[in-house]
Write a protein that holds these residues in place. Structure first.
Motif, PDB file in Angstrom:
ATOM      1  N   THR A   1       1.051  -1.030   0.170  1.00 36.29           N
ATOM      2  CA  THR A   1       0.648  -0.226   0.395  1.00 36.29           C
ATOM      3  C   THR A   1       0.666   1.244  -0.268  1.00 36.29           C
ATOM      4  O   THR A   1       2.234   1.043   0.123  1.00 36.29           O
ATOM      5  N   VAL A   2      -0.168   2.930  -0.159  1.00 33.97           N
ATOM      6  CA  VAL A   2       0.970   3.479   0.087  1.00 33.97           C
ATOM      7  C   VAL A   2       1.346   3.966   1.255  1.00 33.97           C
ATOM      8  O   VAL A   2       0.697   4.002   1.872  1.00 33.97           O
ATOM      9  N   THR A   3       2.311   4.465   1.481  1.00 39.30           N
ATOM     10  CA  THR A   3       2.915   4.217   3.040  1.00 39.30           C
ATOM     11  C   THR A   3       1.451   4.876   3.781  1.00 39.30           C
ATOM     12  O   THR A   3       1.735   4.179   4.753  1.00 39.30           O
ATOM     13  N   GLN A   4       1.414   6.122   4.350  1.00 37.28           N
ATOM     14  CA  GLN A   4       0.545   6.715   4.910  1.00 37.28           C
ATOM     15  C   GLN A   4      -0.856   5.841   5.349  1.00 37.28           C
ATOM     16  O   GLN A   4      -1.366   5.840   5.839  1.00 37.28           O
ATOM     17  N   GLU A   5      -0.772   4.826   4.154  1.00 39.79           N
ATOM     18  CA  GLU A   5      -2.486   4.127   4.225  1.00 39.79           C
ATOM     19  C   GLU A   5      -2.723   3.256   5.415  1.00 39.79           C
ATOM     20  O   GLU A   5      -3.865   2.800   4.942  1.00 39.79           O
ATOM     21  N   HIS A   6      -1.302   2.637   5.410  1.00 41.80           N
ATOM     22  CA  HIS A   6      -1.500   1.655   6.992  1.00 41.80           C
ATOM     23  C   HIS A   6      -2.212   1.245   7.710  1.00 41.80           C
ATOM     24  O   HIS A   6      -2.459  -0.238   8.441  1.00 41.80           O
ATOM     25  N   GLN A   7      -2.062   2.531   8.431  1.00 43.89           N
ATOM     26  CA  GLN A   7      -2.389   2.166   9.493  1.00 43.89           C
ATOM     27  C   GLN A   7      -3.478   2.261  10.371  1.00 43.89           C
ATOM     28  O   GLN A   7      -4.121   1.110  11.204  1.00 43.89           O
ATOM     29  N   ASN A   8      -4.576   1.944   9.644  1.00 45.94           N
ATOM     30  CA  ASN A   8      -6.056   2.170  10.813  1.00 45.94           C
ATOM     31  C   ASN A   8      -6.584   0.577   8.937  1.00 45.94           C
ATOM     32  O   ASN A   8      -7.552   0.075   9.813  1.00 45.94           O
ATOM     33  N   LEU A   9      -6.388  -0.134   8.279  1.00 47.85           N
ATOM     34  CA  LEU A   9      -6.476  -0.995   7.102  1.00 47.85           C
ATOM     35  C   LEU A   9      -6.753  -2.664   8.225  1.00 47.85           C
ATOM     36  O   LEU A   9      -7.704  -2.911   7.428  1.00 47.85           O
ATOM     37  N   LEU A  10      -5.874  -2.311   9.783  1.00 50.28           N
ATOM     38  CA  LEU A  10      -5.535  -4.373   9.443  1.00 50.28           C
ATOM     39  C   LEU A  10      -5.388  -4.572  11.021  1.00 50.28           C
ATOM     40  O   LEU A  10      -4.055  -4.974  11.343  1.00 50.28           O
ATOM     41  N   LYS A  11      -6.322  -3.274  11.750  1.00 48.61           N
ATOM     42  CA  LYS A  11      -6.767  -3.828  13.049  1.00 48.61           C
ATOM     43  C   LYS A  11      -6.803  -5.409  13.808  1.00 48.61           C
ATOM     44  O   LYS A  11      -6.419  -5.789  14.972  1.00 48.61           O
ATOM     45  N   CYS A  12      -7.356  -6.179  12.811  1.00 51.39           N
ATOM     46  CA  CYS A  12      -7.419  -7.680  13.228  1.00 51.39           C
ATOM     47  C   CYS A  12      -5.045  -8.499  13.581  1.00 51.39           C
ATOM     48  O   CYS A  12      -5.080  -9.171  14.392  1.00 51.39           O
ATOM     49  N   PHE A  13      -4.826  -7.485  13.087  1.00 47.53           N
ATOM     50  CA  PHE A  13      -2.875  -8.556  13.266  1.00 47.53           C
ATOM     51  C   PHE A  13      -2.669  -7.844  14.672  1.00 47.53           C
ATOM     52  O   PHE A  13      -2.723  -6.491  14.856  1.00 47.53           O
ATOM     53  N   SER A  14      -2.069  -8.341  15.496  1.00 42.82           N
ATOM     54  CA  SER A  14      -1.219  -7.744  16.308  1.00 42.82           C
ATOM     55  C   SER A  14      -0.124  -7.238  15.853  1.00 42.82           C
ATOM     56  O   SER A  14       0.390  -6.118  16.541  1.00 42.82           O
ATOM     57  N   GLY A  15       0.822  -6.563  15.411  1.00 47.16           N
ATOM     58  CA  GLY A  15       1.568  -6.182  14.373  1.00 47.16           C
ATOM     59  C   GLY A  15       2.233  -6.355  12.739  1.00 47.16           C
ATOM     60  O   GLY A  15       1.592  -7.618  12.991  1.00 47.16           O
ATOM     61  N   PHE A  16       3.018  -5.952  12.475  1.00 49.82           N
ATOM     62  CA  PHE A  16       3.260  -6.086  11.324  1.00 49.82           C
ATOM     63  C   PHE A  16       5.144  -5.514  11.595  1.00 49.82           C
ATOM     64  O   PHE A  16       5.401  -5.069  12.062  1.00 49.82           O
ATOM     65  N   ASP A  17       5.973  -6.351  10.165  1.00 49.19           N
ATOM     66  CA  ASP A  17       7.184  -6.365  10.294  1.00 49.19           C
ATOM     67  C   ASP A  17       7.155  -4.997   8.930  1.00 49.19           C
ATOM     68  O   ASP A  17       6.306  -5.668   7.568  1.00 49.19           O
ATOM     69  N   LEU A  18       8.232  -4.087   8.695  1.00 48.82           N
ATOM     70  CA  LEU A  18       8.353  -3.332   7.478  1.00 48.82           C
ATOM     71  C   LEU A  18       8.904  -3.898   6.958  1.00 48.82           C
ATOM     72  O   LEU A  18      10.425  -4.404   6.955  1.00 48.82           O
ATOM     73  N   LEU A  19       8.690  -4.659   5.572  1.00 44.87           N
ATOM     74  CA  LEU A  19       9.745  -5.476   4.765  1.00 44.87           C
ATOM     75  C   LEU A  19      10.453  -4.792   3.598  1.00 44.87           C
ATOM     76  O   LEU A  19      11.642  -4.775   3.533  1.00 44.87           O
ATOM     77  N   LYS A  20       9.797  -3.088   2.831  1.00 48.17           N
ATOM     78  CA  LYS A  20      10.778  -2.871   2.107  1.00 48.17           C
ATOM     79  C   LYS A  20       9.637  -1.579   1.602  1.00 48.17           C
ATOM     80  O   LYS A  20       9.178  -1.965   1.775  1.00 48.17           O
ATOM     81  N   GLU A  21       9.978  -0.728   1.039  1.00 51.78           N
ATOM     82  CA  GLU A  21       9.593   0.890   0.518  1.00 51.78           C
ATOM     83  C   GLU A  21      10.185   0.772  -0.932  1.00 51.78           C
ATOM     84  O   GLU A  21      11.285   0.814  -1.240  1.00 51.78           O
ATOM     85  N   TYR A  22       8.481   1.332  -1.676  1.00 49.75           N
ATOM     86  CA  TYR A  22       9.348   0.986  -2.930  1.00 49.75           C
ATOM     87  C   TYR A  22       9.252   3.230  -3.929  1.00 49.75           C
ATOM     88  O   TYR A  22       7.665   2.872  -3.305  1.00 49.75           O
ATOM     89  N   PRO A  23      10.209   3.246  -4.116  1.00 52.06           N
ATOM     90  CA  PRO A  23       9.324   4.616  -3.784  1.00 52.06           C
ATOM     91  C   PRO A  23       8.924   5.004  -5.419  1.00 52.06           C
ATOM     92  O   PRO A  23       9.255   4.070  -6.505  1.00 52.06           O
ATOM     93  N   LEU A  24       8.481   5.488  -5.948  1.00 53.57           N
ATOM     94  CA  LEU A  24       7.934   5.596  -7.455  1.00 53.57           C
ATOM     95  C   LEU A  24       7.901   7.223  -7.660  1.00 53.57           C
ATOM     96  O   LEU A  24       7.743   8.171  -7.127  1.00 53.57           O
ATOM     97  N   ASN A  25       9.476   7.557  -8.332  1.00 52.89           N
ATOM     98  CA  ASN A  25      10.283   8.538  -8.356  1.00 52.89           C
ATOM     99  C   ASN A  25       9.941   8.141  -9.767  1.00 52.89           C
ATOM    100  O   ASN A  25      10.706   8.019 -10.644  1.00 52.89           O
ATOM    101  N   VAL A  26       9.329   9.731 -10.179  1.00 55.30           N
ATOM    102  CA  VAL A  26       9.275   9.704 -11.649  1.00 55.30           C
ATOM    103  C   VAL A  26      10.069  11.572 -12.042  1.00 55.30           C
ATOM    104  O   VAL A  26       9.783  12.555 -11.331  1.00 55.30           O
ATOM    105  N   ARG A  27      11.427  11.030 -12.575  1.00 54.68           N
ATOM    106  CA  ARG A  27      12.157  12.105 -13.053  1.00 54.68           C
ATOM    107  C   ARG A  27      12.479  12.606 -11.808  1.00 54.68           C
ATOM    108  O   ARG A  27      12.548  14.707 -12.628  1.00 54.68           O
ATOM    109  N   GLY A  28      12.962  12.044 -11.104  1.00 59.59           N
ATOM    110  CA  GLY A  28      13.484  12.811  -9.484  1.00 59.59           C
ATOM    111  C   GLY A  28      12.615  13.625  -9.168  1.00 59.59           C
ATOM    112  O   GLY A  28      12.614  14.174  -7.841  1.00 59.59           O
TER     113      GLY A  28
END
Length: 133
Positions: A93-120
């Motif tokens: 998901t977009v980084t800022q969208e995750h906070q309230n999506l999955l309250k049924c889980f006790s936690g998460f690990d960030l595996l990786k972030e992927y920037p959508l970089n368009v010409r800088g």
């Protein structure tokens, strides 16, 4: 012809934030990288996304992906899968969208972030997270 030239060598008269052609190219590259990372790391948990665009992109790159039942409906919601019925899932998901999506889980690990970089110009950053109980 102009679009083909722009795809190969972006025209400076098109600002990065309006450059849909290069953005789609970079978006596809992000999808390829996410798929490769999941395969290379042997992650076989069910993959979910909040949008049909991301679900479609990952399915195209060989990663079976479900759309969560949020946002605009699509063919992926004809037989919706409930992420909370799983022990572990992966969410892209977009980084800022995750906070309230999955309250049924006790936690998460960030595996990786992927920037959508368009010409800088950073358009968005996608986060790949593994949720667990």
């Amino acid at each position: 012809l102009v679009l083909l030239v722009h795809l190969c060598s972006p025209l400076s008269m098109v600002p990065p934030n309006k450059d849909r052609i290069t953005r789609l190219k970079v978006y596809n590259e992000v999808g390829k990288e996410v798929a490769a990372d999941l395969k290379d790391n042997g992650i076989d948990d069910k993959v979910f996304t909040p949008t049909y665009q991301l679900a479609s992109l990952l399915n195209f790159h060989g990663i079976p992906t479900q759309q969560m039942n949020v946002g605009r409906a699509s063919q992926y919601l004809l037989a919706p899968a409930d992420p909370c019925a799983e022990q572990n899932i992966v969410l892209l998901t977009v980084t800022q969208e995750h906070q309230n999506l999955l309250k049924c889980f006790s936690g998460f690990d960030l595996l990786k972030e992927y920037p959508l970089n368009v010409r800088g110009h950073l358009g968005a950053t996608y986060a790949l997270r593994r949720y667990y109980r």
